[in-house]
Write an enzyme that holds these catalytic residues in place. Structure first.
Site, mmCIF file in Angstrom:
data_model
loop_
_atom_site.group_PDB
_atom_site.id
_atom_site.type_symbol
_atom_site.label_atom_id
_atom_site.label_comp_id
_atom_site.label_asym_id
_atom_site.label_seq_id
_atom_site.Cartn_x
_atom_site.Cartn_y
_atom_site.Cartn_z
ATOM 1 N N LYS A 114 -10.600 -28.386 17.535
ATOM 2 C CA LYS A 114 -9.553 -28.013 16.586
ATOM 3 C C LYS A 114 -10.010 -26.900 15.650
ATOM 4 O O LYS A 114 -9.234 -26.011 15.310
ATOM 5 C CB LYS A 114 -9.097 -29.239 15.791
ATOM 6 C CG LYS A 114 -8.350 -30.252 16.652
ATOM 7 C CD LYS A 114 -7.873 -31.444 15.853
ATOM 8 C CE LYS A 114 -7.114 -32.419 16.745
ATOM 9 N NZ LYS A 114 -6.589 -33.567 16.008
ATOM 10 N N LYS A 197 -3.473 -31.104 29.697
ATOM 11 C CA LYS A 197 -2.796 -32.299 29.207
ATOM 12 C C LYS A 197 -1.493 -31.911 28.498
ATOM 13 O O LYS A 197 -1.430 -30.881 27.821
ATOM 14 C CB LYS A 197 -3.733 -33.021 28.223
ATOM 15 C CG LYS A 197 -3.168 -34.290 27.605
ATOM 16 C CD LYS A 197 -4.201 -34.875 26.650
ATOM 17 C CE LYS A 197 -3.629 -36.078 25.897
ATOM 18 N NZ LYS A 197 -4.604 -36.617 24.927
ATOM 19 N N LYS A 200 1.495 -31.278 22.199
ATOM 20 C CA LYS A 200 2.255 -30.424 21.283
ATOM 21 C C LYS A 200 1.425 -29.240 20.807
ATOM 22 O O LYS A 200 1.953 -28.174 20.520
ATOM 23 C CB LYS A 200 2.698 -31.239 20.062
ATOM 24 C CG LYS A 200 3.841 -32.191 20.344
ATOM 25 C CD LYS A 200 5.148 -31.460 20.545
ATOM 26 C CE LYS A 200 6.303 -32.444 20.687
ATOM 27 N NZ LYS A 200 7.581 -31.766 20.968
#
Length: 334
Positions: A114, A197, A200
Protein backbone atom coordinates in the site's frame (compact mmCIF):
# COMPACT_ATOMS: atom_id res chain seq x y z
CA UNK A 1 -21.83 -24.90 26.66
CA UNK A 2 -20.71 -21.52 25.26
CA UNK A 3 -20.29 -21.30 21.51
CA UNK A 4 -16.81 -20.42 20.22
CA UNK A 5 -16.47 -16.77 19.30
CA UNK A 6 -15.66 -15.42 15.85
CA UNK A 7 -14.67 -11.84 14.93
CA UNK A 8 -14.24 -10.20 11.57
CA UNK A 9 -14.50 -6.73 10.05
CA UNK A 10 -14.91 -5.02 6.71
CA UNK A 11 -13.88 -1.53 5.60
CA UNK A 12 -16.42 1.09 4.45
CA UNK A 13 -14.15 2.37 1.70
CA UNK A 14 -16.40 1.88 -1.35
CA UNK A 15 -19.96 2.56 -2.44
CA UNK A 16 -20.67 -1.17 -2.65
CA UNK A 17 -19.15 -4.48 -1.65
CA UNK A 18 -18.12 -6.63 -4.60
CA UNK A 19 -18.39 -10.30 -5.50
CA UNK A 20 -15.06 -11.15 -3.88
CA UNK A 21 -16.24 -9.57 -0.60
CA UNK A 22 -19.55 -11.42 -0.83
CA UNK A 23 -18.09 -14.88 -1.46
CA UNK A 24 -14.98 -14.48 0.70
CA UNK A 25 -16.59 -12.73 3.67
CA UNK A 26 -20.30 -11.87 3.78
CA UNK A 27 -21.75 -15.25 2.84
CA UNK A 28 -19.29 -16.99 5.14
CA UNK A 29 -20.26 -14.67 8.01
CA UNK A 30 -23.95 -15.45 7.53
CA UNK A 31 -23.26 -19.17 7.82
CA UNK A 32 -21.01 -18.75 10.86
CA UNK A 33 -23.60 -16.81 12.87
CA UNK A 34 -25.52 -20.09 13.22
CA UNK A 35 -22.74 -21.95 15.07
CA UNK A 36 -20.54 -19.21 16.56
CA UNK A 37 -20.92 -16.30 18.94
CA UNK A 38 -20.28 -13.94 16.03
CA UNK A 39 -19.04 -10.33 16.17
CA UNK A 40 -18.80 -8.38 12.89
CA UNK A 41 -17.75 -4.77 12.61
CA UNK A 42 -17.57 -1.98 10.04
CA UNK A 43 -13.95 -0.94 10.58
CA UNK A 44 -14.14 2.81 10.08
CA UNK A 45 -10.97 3.42 12.12
CA UNK A 46 -9.06 1.45 9.50
CA UNK A 47 -10.71 3.50 6.76
CA UNK A 48 -8.98 6.73 7.87
CA UNK A 49 -5.43 5.35 7.46
CA UNK A 50 -5.59 6.89 3.96
CA UNK A 51 -6.97 10.31 2.91
CA UNK A 52 -10.77 10.36 3.07
CA UNK A 53 -13.81 12.62 2.91
CA UNK A 54 -15.69 12.76 6.27
CA UNK A 55 -19.19 12.96 4.76
CA UNK A 56 -18.38 10.09 2.42
CA UNK A 57 -17.06 7.98 5.29
CA UNK A 58 -20.31 8.48 7.23
CA UNK A 59 -22.40 7.57 4.19
CA UNK A 60 -20.30 4.55 3.28
CA UNK A 61 -20.32 3.29 6.87
CA UNK A 62 -24.11 3.15 6.78
CA UNK A 63 -24.06 1.58 3.30
CA UNK A 64 -21.64 -1.10 4.53
CA UNK A 65 -23.74 -1.85 7.61
CA UNK A 66 -26.94 -2.01 5.55
CA UNK A 67 -25.35 -4.51 3.16
CA UNK A 68 -24.28 -6.71 6.07
CA UNK A 69 -27.84 -6.90 7.36
CA UNK A 70 -29.24 -7.25 3.83
CA UNK A 71 -26.89 -10.14 3.06
CA UNK A 72 -28.38 -12.09 5.96
CA UNK A 73 -26.66 -11.07 9.19
CA UNK A 74 -29.35 -11.24 11.86
CA UNK A 75 -28.97 -8.86 14.84
CA UNK A 76 -30.68 -11.51 16.99
CA UNK A 77 -28.05 -14.12 16.04
CA UNK A 78 -24.87 -12.03 15.85
CA UNK A 79 -23.42 -8.68 16.92
CA UNK A 80 -22.97 -6.10 14.14
CA UNK A 81 -21.42 -2.76 15.07
CA UNK A 82 -19.24 0.13 13.95
CA UNK A 83 -15.65 -0.03 15.20
CA UNK A 84 -15.39 3.62 16.32
CA UNK A 85 -18.49 3.19 18.52
CA UNK A 86 -16.37 1.03 20.85
CA UNK A 87 -13.45 3.22 22.05
CA UNK A 88 -11.60 0.24 23.57
CA UNK A 89 -10.37 -0.69 20.06
CA UNK A 90 -8.09 2.36 19.97
CA UNK A 91 -7.11 1.98 23.63
CA UNK A 92 -5.98 -1.62 23.24
CA UNK A 93 -4.22 -0.77 19.98
CA UNK A 94 -2.00 1.71 21.86
CA UNK A 95 -1.06 -0.91 24.45
CA UNK A 96 -0.20 -3.39 21.67
CA UNK A 97 1.74 -0.71 19.78
CA UNK A 98 3.98 -0.51 22.82
CA UNK A 99 4.66 -4.27 22.61
CA UNK A 100 5.42 -4.32 18.87
CA UNK A 101 8.93 -3.93 17.46
CA UNK A 102 9.56 -1.51 14.59
CA UNK A 103 11.11 -4.28 12.50
CA UNK A 104 8.17 -6.55 13.24
CA UNK A 105 5.70 -3.95 12.01
CA UNK A 106 7.85 -3.12 8.97
CA UNK A 107 7.71 -6.74 7.79
CA UNK A 108 3.96 -6.57 7.16
CA UNK A 109 3.69 -7.09 3.41
CA UNK A 110 0.40 -5.22 3.00
CA UNK A 111 2.00 -2.02 4.29
CA UNK A 112 4.77 -2.44 1.75
CA UNK A 113 2.23 -2.90 -1.03
CA UNK A 114 0.00 0.00 0.00
CA UNK A 115 2.82 2.43 0.77
CA UNK A 116 4.43 1.62 -2.58
CA UNK A 117 1.24 2.84 -4.28
CA UNK A 118 1.07 6.06 -2.23
CA UNK A 119 4.78 6.70 -1.93
CA UNK A 120 6.49 5.98 1.38
CA UNK A 121 6.61 9.64 2.44
CA UNK A 122 2.86 9.99 1.85
CA UNK A 123 1.93 6.87 3.84
CA UNK A 124 0.61 7.63 7.33
CA UNK A 125 1.81 6.17 10.61
CA UNK A 126 -1.73 4.80 10.91
CA UNK A 127 -1.24 2.80 7.71
CA UNK A 128 2.03 1.47 9.13
CA UNK A 129 0.43 0.38 12.41
CA UNK A 130 -2.98 -0.74 11.16
CA UNK A 131 -2.13 -4.47 11.55
CA UNK A 132 -1.69 -3.71 15.26
CA UNK A 133 -5.14 -2.10 15.41
CA UNK A 134 -6.41 -5.19 13.60
CA UNK A 135 -4.82 -7.32 16.32
CA UNK A 136 -6.59 -5.20 18.94
CA UNK A 137 -9.92 -5.69 17.12
CA UNK A 138 -9.51 -9.46 17.42
CA UNK A 139 -7.98 -9.79 20.89
CA UNK A 140 -10.47 -7.37 22.43
CA UNK A 141 -13.29 -9.88 21.89
CA UNK A 142 -11.33 -13.00 22.90
CA UNK A 143 -12.08 -14.46 19.46
CA UNK A 144 -11.46 -18.16 18.97
CA UNK A 145 -11.52 -17.98 15.16
CA UNK A 146 -11.10 -15.26 12.56
CA UNK A 147 -12.35 -15.59 8.97
CA UNK A 148 -9.44 -14.31 6.87
CA UNK A 149 -8.31 -14.36 3.28
CA UNK A 150 -4.91 -15.77 2.41
CA UNK A 151 -3.55 -12.20 2.19
CA UNK A 152 -4.44 -11.58 5.85
CA UNK A 153 -2.77 -14.66 7.33
CA UNK A 154 0.38 -12.68 8.19
CA UNK A 155 -1.71 -10.20 10.20
CA UNK A 156 -3.37 -13.00 12.15
CA UNK A 157 0.06 -14.42 12.95
CA UNK A 158 1.02 -10.97 14.31
CA UNK A 159 -2.17 -10.99 16.39
CA UNK A 160 -1.26 -14.33 17.89
CA UNK A 161 2.32 -13.18 18.55
CA UNK A 162 1.18 -10.03 20.33
CA UNK A 163 -1.45 -11.87 22.36
CA UNK A 164 1.10 -14.46 23.40
CA UNK A 165 3.65 -11.76 24.23
CA UNK A 166 1.16 -9.92 26.44
CA UNK A 167 0.14 -13.15 28.18
CA UNK A 168 3.77 -14.07 28.84
CA UNK A 169 4.68 -10.63 30.15
CA UNK A 170 1.57 -9.74 32.14
CA UNK A 171 -0.31 -12.99 32.74
CA UNK A 172 -2.93 -14.97 30.84
CA UNK A 173 -5.33 -12.43 29.35
CA UNK A 174 -6.01 -13.06 25.66
CA UNK A 175 -7.39 -15.98 23.67
CA UNK A 176 -5.06 -16.79 20.76
CA UNK A 177 -7.25 -16.99 17.63
CA UNK A 178 -7.10 -19.54 14.84
CA UNK A 179 -7.69 -18.65 11.16
CA UNK A 180 -10.84 -19.77 9.37
CA UNK A 181 -10.08 -19.83 5.64
CA UNK A 182 -12.36 -20.97 2.84
CA UNK A 183 -9.94 -22.12 0.15
CA UNK A 184 -12.54 -22.53 -2.58
CA UNK A 185 -13.25 -18.79 -2.79
CA UNK A 186 -9.71 -17.47 -2.50
CA UNK A 187 -9.19 -17.04 -6.22
CA UNK A 188 -12.04 -14.86 -7.52
CA UNK A 189 -10.25 -12.57 -9.97
CA UNK A 190 -10.74 -9.41 -12.02
CA UNK A 191 -13.05 -10.02 -15.01
CA UNK A 192 -10.74 -8.01 -17.28
CA UNK A 193 -7.45 -9.26 -15.82
CA UNK A 194 -7.81 -12.86 -14.55
CA UNK A 195 -4.25 -12.76 -13.20
CA UNK A 196 -5.28 -10.16 -10.56
CA UNK A 197 -7.53 -10.48 -7.53
CA UNK A 198 -10.92 -8.71 -7.79
CA UNK A 199 -10.22 -5.60 -5.72
CA UNK A 200 -11.56 -2.05 -5.42
CA UNK A 201 -8.03 -0.71 -5.06
CA UNK A 202 -6.55 -2.29 -8.17
CA UNK A 203 -9.29 -3.50 -10.52
CA UNK A 204 -10.88 -1.41 -13.26
CA UNK A 205 -14.66 -0.75 -12.85
CA UNK A 206 -15.33 -3.25 -15.64
CA UNK A 207 -13.43 -5.95 -13.75
CA UNK A 208 -15.57 -5.80 -10.60
CA UNK A 209 -19.08 -7.12 -9.95
CA UNK A 210 -20.66 -4.85 -7.33
CA UNK A 211 -23.31 -6.20 -4.96
CA UNK A 212 -25.42 -3.03 -5.29
CA UNK A 213 -25.12 -2.80 -9.08
CA UNK A 214 -28.24 -2.93 -11.26
CA UNK A 215 -28.91 -6.13 -13.27
CA UNK A 216 -28.17 -4.54 -16.66
CA UNK A 217 -24.59 -3.43 -15.91
CA UNK A 218 -23.89 -6.71 -14.09
CA UNK A 219 -24.91 -8.73 -17.14
CA UNK A 220 -22.81 -6.55 -19.46
CA UNK A 221 -19.71 -6.98 -17.33
CA UNK A 222 -20.02 -10.76 -17.31
CA UNK A 223 -20.69 -10.91 -21.06
CA UNK A 224 -17.59 -8.76 -21.69
CA UNK A 225 -15.38 -10.74 -19.30
CA UNK A 226 -12.02 -11.80 -20.75
CA UNK A 227 -11.92 -15.46 -21.81
CA UNK A 228 -9.59 -16.76 -24.58
CA UNK A 229 -9.56 -17.57 -28.28
CA UNK A 230 -10.98 -21.08 -27.86
CA UNK A 231 -14.58 -22.10 -27.22
CA UNK A 232 -14.25 -24.93 -24.69
CA UNK A 233 -15.71 -24.29 -21.24
CA UNK A 234 -13.28 -26.00 -18.88
CA UNK A 235 -11.24 -25.14 -15.81
CA UNK A 236 -7.57 -24.57 -16.59
CA UNK A 237 -5.79 -21.90 -14.52
CA UNK A 238 -2.82 -21.70 -16.85
CA UNK A 239 -4.45 -21.71 -20.28
CA UNK A 240 -7.99 -20.53 -19.52
CA UNK A 241 -7.81 -18.26 -16.45
CA UNK A 242 -10.81 -16.14 -17.49
CA UNK A 243 -13.10 -19.11 -18.11
CA UNK A 244 -11.85 -20.74 -14.93
CA UNK A 245 -12.74 -17.62 -12.94
CA UNK A 246 -16.27 -17.56 -14.39
CA UNK A 247 -16.68 -21.27 -13.59
CA UNK A 248 -15.62 -20.59 -10.01
CA UNK A 249 -18.11 -17.74 -9.76
CA UNK A 250 -21.00 -19.82 -11.11
CA UNK A 251 -20.08 -22.79 -8.96
CA UNK A 252 -19.85 -20.67 -5.82
CA UNK A 253 -23.18 -18.92 -6.44
CA UNK A 254 -25.20 -21.97 -7.53
CA UNK A 255 -23.55 -24.74 -5.52
CA UNK A 256 -22.93 -26.73 -8.73
CA UNK A 257 -19.52 -28.49 -8.84
CA UNK A 258 -17.21 -27.27 -11.60
CA UNK A 259 -16.97 -30.71 -13.33
CA UNK A 260 -20.75 -30.73 -13.60
CA UNK A 261 -20.70 -27.26 -15.17
CA UNK A 262 -17.99 -28.32 -17.63
CA UNK A 263 -20.20 -31.23 -18.72
CA UNK A 264 -23.27 -28.98 -19.00
CA UNK A 265 -21.58 -26.58 -21.44
CA UNK A 266 -19.68 -29.15 -23.49
CA UNK A 267 -19.85 -28.09 -27.14
CA UNK A 268 -21.93 -24.97 -26.41
CA UNK A 269 -19.30 -22.22 -26.55
CA UNK A 270 -19.07 -19.17 -24.34
CA UNK A 271 -22.35 -17.35 -25.11
CA UNK A 272 -24.78 -19.56 -23.19
CA UNK A 273 -22.23 -20.11 -20.44
CA UNK A 274 -21.71 -16.38 -19.85
CA UNK A 275 -25.46 -15.68 -19.86
CA UNK A 276 -25.95 -18.30 -17.16
CA UNK A 277 -23.10 -16.88 -15.09
CA UNK A 278 -24.64 -13.42 -15.40
CA UNK A 279 -28.05 -14.69 -14.27
CA UNK A 280 -26.50 -16.42 -11.26
CA UNK A 281 -24.88 -13.11 -10.24
CA UNK A 282 -28.09 -11.12 -10.75
CA UNK A 283 -30.18 -13.65 -8.80
CA UNK A 284 -27.72 -13.54 -5.89
CA UNK A 285 -27.36 -9.76 -5.75
CA UNK A 286 -30.85 -8.41 -6.54
CA UNK A 287 -32.48 -9.29 -3.18
CA UNK A 288 -29.46 -7.92 -1.30
CA UNK A 289 -29.60 -4.66 -3.26
CA UNK A 290 -33.34 -4.29 -2.63
CA UNK A 291 -33.01 -4.97 1.12
CA UNK A 292 -30.04 -2.57 1.35
CA UNK A 293 -32.05 0.23 -0.28
CA UNK A 294 -34.92 -0.38 2.16
CA UNK A 295 -32.58 -0.22 5.17
CA UNK A 296 -30.89 2.96 3.94
CA UNK A 297 -34.30 4.60 3.48
CA UNK A 298 -34.75 4.44 7.27
CA UNK A 299 -31.47 5.72 8.73
CA UNK A 300 -32.96 6.09 12.21
CA UNK A 301 -33.73 2.37 12.42
CA UNK A 302 -30.38 1.41 10.90
CA UNK A 303 -28.55 3.57 13.44
CA UNK A 304 -30.63 2.00 16.23
CA UNK A 305 -29.61 -1.50 15.09
CA UNK A 306 -25.96 -0.45 15.09
CA UNK A 307 -26.30 1.11 18.55
CA UNK A 308 -27.66 -2.19 19.89
CA UNK A 309 -24.67 -3.98 18.37
CA UNK A 310 -22.23 -1.44 19.82
CA UNK A 311 -23.82 -1.90 23.24
CA UNK A 312 -23.28 -5.65 23.12
CA UNK A 313 -19.75 -5.32 21.75
CA UNK A 314 -18.91 -2.66 24.32
CA UNK A 315 -19.80 -4.95 27.22
CA UNK A 316 -17.25 -7.53 26.04
CA UNK A 317 -14.64 -4.90 25.18
CA UNK A 318 -14.90 -3.23 28.59
CA UNK A 319 -14.37 -6.53 30.39
CA UNK A 320 -11.22 -7.24 28.37
CA UNK A 321 -9.83 -3.73 28.82
CA UNK A 322 -10.45 -3.82 32.57
CA UNK A 323 -8.14 -6.84 32.74
CA UNK A 324 -5.59 -5.21 30.43
CA UNK A 325 -5.46 -1.97 32.41
CA UNK A 326 -5.01 -3.83 35.68
CA UNK A 327 -2.28 -6.11 34.33
CA UNK A 328 -0.36 -3.36 32.58
CA UNK A 329 -0.34 -1.35 35.79
CA UNK A 330 -2.65 1.57 35.06
CA UNK A 331 -4.33 3.16 38.09
CA UNK A 332 -7.95 2.09 38.53
CA UNK A 333 -10.56 4.55 37.31
CA UNK A 334 -12.50 6.46 39.96
Amino acid sequence: MARPRVLSGIQPTADSFHLGNYLGALRQWVTMQETYDAFYCVVDLHAITVPHDPAELRRRSRVAAAQLFAAGLDPDRCTVFVQSHVPEHAELAWVLNCLTGMGEAARMTQFKDKSAKQGENAASVGLFTYPILQAADILLYQADRVPVGADQKQHLELTRDLGQRFNHRFGETFTLPQPHILKEVEKITDLQDPSAKMSKSSSSPQGILDVLEAPGPLRKKVMRAVTDTGTEVRADDENKPGVTNLLRIQSALTGTPIPELEARYAGQGYGTFKKDVAEAVVEAFTPIRERTEKLLANETELDRMLAVGAGRAGEVARRTMAMVRDRVGFLPRA
